[in-house]
Write a protein that holds these residues in place. Structure first.
Motif, PDB file in Angstrom:
ATOM      1  N   VAL A 248       0.804  -1.222   0.000  1.00 14.61           N
ATOM      2  CA  VAL A 248       0.000   0.000   0.000  1.00 14.61           C
ATOM      3  C   VAL A 248       0.835   1.267   0.000  1.00 14.61           C
ATOM      4  O   VAL A 248       0.293   2.361  -0.149  1.00 14.61           O
ATOM      5  CB  VAL A 248      -0.957   0.031   1.212  1.00 14.61           C
ATOM      6  CG1 VAL A 248      -1.946  -1.116   1.146  1.00 14.61           C
ATOM      7  CG2 VAL A 248      -0.189   0.012   2.536  1.00 14.61           C
ATOM      8  N   ALA A 249       2.158   1.139   0.164  1.00  7.82           N
ATOM      9  CA  ALA A 249       2.991   2.344   0.279  1.00  7.82           C
ATOM     10  C   ALA A 249       4.412   2.057  -0.182  1.00  7.82           C
ATOM     11  O   ALA A 249       4.851   0.907  -0.234  1.00  7.82           O
ATOM     12  CB  ALA A 249       3.002   2.842   1.731  1.00  7.82           C
ATOM     13  N   THR A 250       5.123   3.141  -0.489  1.00  7.51           N
ATOM     14  CA  THR A 250       6.553   3.063  -0.748  1.00  7.51           C
ATOM     15  C   THR A 250       7.283   3.850   0.335  1.00  7.51           C
ATOM     16  O   THR A 250       6.759   4.822   0.883  1.00  7.51           O
ATOM     17  CB  THR A 250       6.919   3.640  -2.125  1.00  7.51           C
ATOM     18  OG1 THR A 250       6.494   5.027  -2.194  1.00  7.51           O
ATOM     19  CG2 THR A 250       6.243   2.847  -3.230  1.00  7.51           C
ATOM     20  N   HIS A 251       8.499   3.426   0.636  1.00  9.19           N
ATOM     21  CA  HIS A 251       9.319   4.068   1.663  1.00  9.19           C
ATOM     22  C   HIS A 251      10.620   4.507   1.021  1.00  9.19           C
ATOM     23  O   HIS A 251      11.494   3.688   0.733  1.00  9.19           O
ATOM     24  CB  HIS A 251       9.580   3.094   2.814  1.00  9.19           C
ATOM     25  CG  HIS A 251      10.375   3.679   3.944  1.00  9.19           C
ATOM     26  ND1 HIS A 251      11.694   3.374   4.170  1.00  9.19           N
ATOM     27  CD2 HIS A 251      10.029   4.578   4.909  1.00  9.19           C
ATOM     28  CE1 HIS A 251      12.133   4.030   5.218  1.00  9.19           C
ATOM     29  NE2 HIS A 251      11.142   4.768   5.693  1.00  9.19           N
ATOM     30  N   GLY A 252      10.744   5.811   0.749  1.00 11.71           N
ATOM     31  CA  GLY A 252      11.900   6.303   0.020  1.00 11.71           C
ATOM     32  C   GLY A 252      11.978   5.677  -1.353  1.00 11.71           C
ATOM     33  O   GLY A 252      10.953   5.398  -1.985  1.00 11.71           O
ATOM     34  N   GLU A 253      13.179   5.431  -1.828  1.00 15.26           N
ATOM     35  CA  GLU A 253      13.374   4.803  -3.133  1.00 15.26           C
ATOM     36  C   GLU A 253      13.768   3.335  -3.011  1.00 15.26           C
ATOM     37  O   GLU A 253      13.947   2.668  -4.028  1.00 15.26           O
ATOM     38  CB  GLU A 253      14.469   5.553  -3.899  1.00 15.26           C
ATOM     39  CG  GLU A 253      14.123   7.011  -4.200  1.00 15.26           C
ATOM     40  CD  GLU A 253      15.221   7.713  -4.961  1.00 15.26           C
ATOM     41  OE1 GLU A 253      16.282   7.088  -5.192  1.00 15.26           O
ATOM     42  OE2 GLU A 253      15.038   8.888  -5.336  1.00 15.26           O
ATOM     43  N   GLU A 254      13.862   2.832  -1.781  1.00 16.39           N
ATOM     44  CA  GLU A 254      14.413   1.497  -1.595  1.00 16.39           C
ATOM     45  C   GLU A 254      13.379   0.417  -1.309  1.00 16.39           C
ATOM     46  O   GLU A 254      13.591  -0.746  -1.648  1.00 16.39           O
ATOM     47  CB  GLU A 254      15.428   1.501  -0.427  1.00 16.39           C
ATOM     48  CG  GLU A 254      16.675   2.334  -0.656  1.00 16.39           C
ATOM     49  CD  GLU A 254      16.424   3.806  -0.441  1.00 16.39           C
ATOM     50  OE1 GLU A 254      15.519   4.135   0.359  1.00 16.39           O
ATOM     51  OE2 GLU A 254      17.103   4.638  -1.076  1.00 16.39           O
ATOM     52  N   SER A 255      12.245   0.774  -0.699  1.00 19.05           N
ATOM     53  CA  SER A 255      11.369  -0.260  -0.161  1.00 19.05           C
ATOM     54  C   SER A 255       9.900  -0.002  -0.449  1.00 19.05           C
ATOM     55  O   SER A 255       9.484   1.130  -0.729  1.00 19.05           O
ATOM     56  CB  SER A 255      11.548  -0.372   1.360  1.00 19.05           C
ATOM     57  OG  SER A 255      12.887  -0.629   1.702  1.00 19.05           O
ATOM     58  N   LEU A 256       9.116  -1.088  -0.321  1.00 22.27           N
ATOM     59  CA  LEU A 256       7.663  -1.018  -0.309  1.00 22.27           C
ATOM     60  C   LEU A 256       7.179  -1.463   1.068  1.00 22.27           C
ATOM     61  O   LEU A 256       7.849  -2.247   1.747  1.00 22.27           O
ATOM     62  CB  LEU A 256       7.052  -1.924  -1.377  1.00 22.27           C
ATOM     63  CG  LEU A 256       7.486  -1.683  -2.815  1.00 22.27           C
ATOM     64  CD1 LEU A 256       8.426  -2.801  -3.262  1.00 22.27           C
ATOM     65  CD2 LEU A 256       6.275  -1.630  -3.739  1.00 22.27           C
TER      66      LEU A 256
END
Length: 351
Positions: A248-256
């Motif tokens: 449901v979300a992305t965290h920065g450019e590295e993770s979901l």
């Protein structure tokens, strides 16, 4: 190698994680470097509907080889993920994107409970495990306890939709569902729902973004940008080795960030069970690196008018998203069989 990846993914679930970067959650951006914004995101995340493995299914599912099973533990994770994605669409339709869970949502007759009741573990619930398994067996030849991929799970939902509009809750009566199993979005298929009286249409768009792993060089930027779209309702996929998750979300450019169905709880057979559970809520977001994302995906969108759908199509065909999506006016005639399309679905993510 898959065993190692599975071990790493399981260890990562238990590691403490605090969002500390920009988070984009279902069209809303939070700067989680700031404590206030981080708390707002966590409240948002905890308001998403979590559906997990269940035990004590009644009636139990009849197995093709004989006998029965009263639990979907070990094989039903993608069906639960697809239920969560559909539940998110229903929450957006009935409660809106700004809604956050409150104790009054557990009062008898609440809209939240009407949404949750669509996913009770009984054959009567519109999108129960029982009904999804039955439809999978009927249209895809998948026997109970067989694993579903994102495409086959989306197909089962699509085939259930018309019957659910008749017997399901009132908010479903003017909702359409268009499932695209071979990649392109066909405009005519969605417009037909609006022409037939639907006021909203859910789109499930299934893709394969690589062979043994997701081709991030080609697809990450476009898929990442979907999380910023207001029509986006989540991503059904999994990790690189074994498990299906609802992203449901992305965290920065590295993770979901995802909700995880891989915990077994007692079956929910009536709204009172949802009330007793305190609501279908995840305690905390879990994190998966983009590099571990499975190439088999299903993306959900919700559009509320012809003009909104046309606008979404335009945005999916521009910038990096055009690497992920293709939009055609109508579906061409194929010489191959539909079964051939499904072979690309059920291969990388296995329980």
């Amino acid at each position: 190698m898959k065993q190692i990846h599975r071990m790493i993914d399981e260890i990562r679930k238990w590691m403490p994680f605090t969002p500390s970067s920009k988070v984009v959650c279902l069209g809303v951006t939070y700067d989680c470097n700031e404590e206030a914004a981080r708390e707002e995101f966590l409240e948002d995340f905890r308001s998403r509907v979590l559906l997990t493995y269940r035990s004590g299914l009644e009636p139990p599912l009849q197995l093709a080889a004989g006998g029965t099973t009263a639990s979907d533990s070990g094989w039903g994770c993608m069906l639960r993920v697809t239920q969560m994605m559909l539940a998110q669409c229903f929450v957006s339709l009935t409660l809106g994107r700004d809604w956050r869970f409150r104790e009054e949502d557990l009062k008898e007759g609440s809209t939240y409970l009407r949404v949750a009741s669509c996913f009770l573990d009984t054959p009567e619930a519109s999108f129960s495990l029982h009904r999804l398994v039955e439809m999978g067996q009927r249209i895809l030849g998948k026997e109970p306890s067989s694993w579903f991929g994102p495409t086959s799970a989306a197909q089962a939902v699509g085939h259930l939709f018309e019957a659910s509009k008749v017997a399901g809750p009132d908010f479903l009566k003017t909702v359409g569902c268009a499932v695209f199993v071979d990649g392109p979005i066909y405009k005519a298929s969605v417009m037909e729902h609006f022409d037939n009286g639907c006021t909203s249409v859910i789109l499930f768009v299934c893709r394969r973004l690589g062979l043994e792993s997701c081709n991030l060089d080609e697809y990450q930027q476009g898929l990442d940008s979907c999380f910023r779209l207001p029509e986006f309702q989540g991503l059904a996929s999994g990790n690189s080795s074994s498990s299906a998750h609802f992203f449901v979300a992305t965290h920065g450019e590295e993770s979901l960030l995802f909700l995880d169905p891989h915990v077994t709880h007692p079956a929910l057979q009536k709204p009172a069970d949802v009330i007793a559970s305190g609501g279908l809520r995840a305690e905390r977001p879990l994190r998966l690196p983009w590099t571990s994302l499975n190439p088999s995906i299903c993306v959900a969108f919700l559009v509320r008018s012809k003009s909104e759908f046309s606008s979404l199509c335009d945005r999916l065909c521009e910038g990096p998203r055009e690497q992920v999506f293709e939009v055609l006016e109508r579906q061409p005639t194929y010489n191959g069989s539909f079964d051939d399309l499904l072979e690309a679905d059920d291969l990388v993510v296995v329980n």
